[in-house]
Write a protein that holds these residues in place. Structure first.
Motif, mmCIF file in Angstrom:
data_model
loop_
_atom_site.group_PDB
_atom_site.id
_atom_site.type_symbol
_atom_site.label_atom_id
_atom_site.label_comp_id
_atom_site.label_asym_id
_atom_site.label_seq_id
_atom_site.Cartn_x
_atom_site.Cartn_y
_atom_site.Cartn_z
ATOM 1 N N LEU A 112 0.836 -1.204 0.000
ATOM 2 C CA LEU A 112 0.000 0.000 0.000
ATOM 3 C C LEU A 112 0.867 1.248 0.000
ATOM 4 N N GLY A 113 1.872 1.266 0.849
ATOM 5 C CA GLY A 113 2.773 2.417 0.899
ATOM 6 C C GLY A 113 3.473 2.660 -0.421
ATOM 7 N N LYS A 114 3.959 1.610 -1.048
ATOM 8 C CA LYS A 114 4.644 1.750 -2.344
ATOM 9 C C LYS A 114 3.671 2.193 -3.436
ATOM 10 N N MET A 115 2.456 1.650 -3.404
ATOM 11 C CA MET A 115 1.458 1.966 -4.421
ATOM 12 C C MET A 115 1.084 3.451 -4.385
ATOM 13 N N LEU A 116 1.085 4.037 -3.179
ATOM 14 C CA LEU A 116 0.663 5.433 -3.038
ATOM 15 C C LEU A 116 1.836 6.410 -2.987
ATOM 16 N N ARG A 117 3.033 5.906 -3.123
ATOM 17 C CA ARG A 117 4.240 6.714 -2.973
ATOM 18 C C ARG A 117 4.231 7.958 -3.859
ATOM 19 N N ASP A 118 3.737 7.841 -5.091
ATOM 20 C CA ASP A 118 3.759 8.989 -6.011
ATOM 21 C C ASP A 118 2.410 9.701 -6.109
ATOM 22 N N ILE A 119 1.496 9.386 -5.197
ATOM 23 C CA ILE A 119 0.192 10.059 -5.171
ATOM 24 C C ILE A 119 0.094 10.830 -3.857
ATOM 25 N N PRO A 120 0.021 12.155 -3.915
ATOM 26 C CA PRO A 120 -0.129 12.905 -2.667
ATOM 27 C C PRO A 120 -1.416 12.464 -1.962
ATOM 28 N N SER A 121 -1.236 11.808 -0.816
ATOM 29 C CA SER A 121 -2.404 11.229 -0.160
ATOM 30 C C SER A 121 -2.157 10.982 1.311
ATOM 31 N N ILE A 122 -3.218 10.638 1.975
ATOM 32 C CA ILE A 122 -3.197 10.226 3.370
ATOM 33 C C ILE A 122 -4.088 8.988 3.458
ATOM 34 N N VAL A 123 -3.707 8.034 4.287
ATOM 35 C CA VAL A 123 -4.513 6.830 4.491
ATOM 36 C C VAL A 123 -5.032 6.857 5.915
ATOM 37 N N ASN A 124 -6.334 6.990 6.073
ATOM 38 C CA ASN A 124 -6.929 6.868 7.397
ATOM 39 C C ASN A 124 -7.087 5.384 7.679
ATOM 40 N N LEU A 125 -6.367 4.921 8.664
ATOM 41 C CA LEU A 125 -6.379 3.501 9.015
ATOM 42 C C LEU A 125 -7.464 3.273 10.070
ATOM 43 N N ILE A 126 -8.420 2.416 9.752
ATOM 44 C CA ILE A 126 -9.578 2.202 10.610
ATOM 45 C C ILE A 126 -9.620 0.757 11.080
ATOM 46 N N PRO A 127 -9.335 0.507 12.355
ATOM 47 C CA PRO A 127 -9.492 -0.851 12.869
ATOM 48 C C PRO A 127 -10.965 -1.246 12.808
ATOM 49 N N TYR A 128 -11.215 -2.461 12.372
ATOM 50 C CA TYR A 128 -12.584 -2.957 12.233
ATOM 51 C C TYR A 128 -13.269 -3.037 13.594
ATOM 52 N N ASN A 129 -14.521 -2.648 13.655
ATOM 53 C CA ASN A 129 -15.336 -2.787 14.860
ATOM 54 C C ASN A 129 -16.171 -4.048 14.731
ATOM 55 N N PRO A 130 -15.913 -5.051 15.574
ATOM 56 C CA PRO A 130 -16.656 -6.310 15.458
ATOM 57 C C PRO A 130 -18.162 -6.095 15.583
ATOM 58 N N VAL A 131 -18.902 -6.821 14.773
ATOM 59 C CA VAL A 131 -20.359 -6.745 14.762
ATOM 60 C C VAL A 131 -20.891 -8.156 14.982
ATOM 61 N N PRO A 132 -21.774 -8.325 15.954
ATOM 62 C CA PRO A 132 -22.337 -9.661 16.185
ATOM 63 C C PRO A 132 -22.967 -10.214 14.909
ATOM 64 N N GLY A 133 -22.676 -11.462 14.629
ATOM 65 C CA GLY A 133 -23.246 -12.107 13.453
ATOM 66 C C GLY A 133 -22.364 -12.060 12.224
ATOM 67 N N LEU A 134 -21.291 -11.283 12.270
ATOM 68 C CA LEU A 134 -20.369 -11.219 11.138
ATOM 69 C C LEU A 134 -19.063 -11.906 11.525
ATOM 70 N N PRO A 135 -18.414 -12.565 10.571
ATOM 71 C CA PRO A 135 -17.241 -13.377 10.900
ATOM 72 C C PRO A 135 -15.929 -12.608 11.058
ATOM 73 N N TYR A 136 -15.915 -11.311 10.843
ATOM 74 C CA TYR A 136 -14.675 -10.553 10.844
ATOM 75 C C TYR A 136 -14.234 -10.181 12.257
ATOM 76 N N GLN A 137 -12.925 -9.999 12.411
ATOM 77 C CA GLN A 137 -12.355 -9.626 13.702
ATOM 78 C C GLN A 137 -11.426 -8.438 13.535
ATOM 79 N N SER A 138 -11.186 -7.755 14.641
ATOM 80 C CA SER A 138 -10.250 -6.631 14.641
ATOM 81 C C SER A 138 -8.821 -7.132 14.686
ATOM 82 N N SER A 139 -7.947 -6.411 14.040
ATOM 83 C CA SER A 139 -6.518 -6.666 14.168
ATOM 84 C C SER A 139 -6.092 -6.194 15.554
ATOM 85 N N SER A 140 -5.006 -6.751 16.078
ATOM 86 C CA SER A 140 -4.517 -6.312 17.387
ATOM 87 C C SER A 140 -4.029 -4.863 17.279
#
Length: 130
Positions: free
Chosen positions: A48-76
């Motif tokens: 991701l960092g390399k891909m955006l290296r030549d594009i003036p940008s900012i990446v808002n990093l959003i840890p996932y919020n677990p939702v009951p009934g969905l299989p996804y989990q938050s990263s540590s």
């Protein structure tokens, strides 16, 4: 991602570059929701960092919020920090958008899902009463 076969990432990134030129915008903001063991590896952060290296940008990093009934989990928290640092080492600012309200299922994405589940339960109950 399957959608990349229809809309290749390389074309999207080129469109982002053109957008900046045409609009005179200073930079683009990308939102990146981290899902444990799905898109949170350090190699993906490096890519991701390399891909955006030549594009003036900012990446808002959003840890996932677990939702009951969905299989996804938050990263540590440690993984989220490492991911952010890795993206930033490649020249793109990557602030972490830590969530609030997660303990009462009121964080981003959780309220909507909780309300939808509640409406479904009411709808099912109403159907059975008829």
């Amino acid at each position: 991602m399957p959608i990349n076969s229809q809309f290749p990432l390389s074309q999207l990134l080129e469109a982002c570059r053109e957008f900046l030129v045409l609009t005179g915008s200073r930079r683009l903001t990308f939102e990146y929701v981290m899902l444990k063991d799905i898109n949170d590896s350090l190699s993906e952060a490096e890519d991701l960092g390399k891909m955006l290296r030549d594009i003036p940008s900012i990446v808002n990093l959003i840890p996932y919020n677990p939702v009951p009934g969905l299989p996804y989990q938050s990263s540590s928290k440690n993984r989220v920090r490492q991911f952010s640092e890795t993206v930033e080492k490649n020249g793109t600012p990557c602030p972490i958008r830590w969530s609030r309200g997660q303990d009462i299922l009121a964080a981003c994405g959780q309220l909507s899902t909780r309300n939808q589940t509640k409406r479904l339960a009411i709808s099912v109950s109403y159907t059975h009463l008829r």
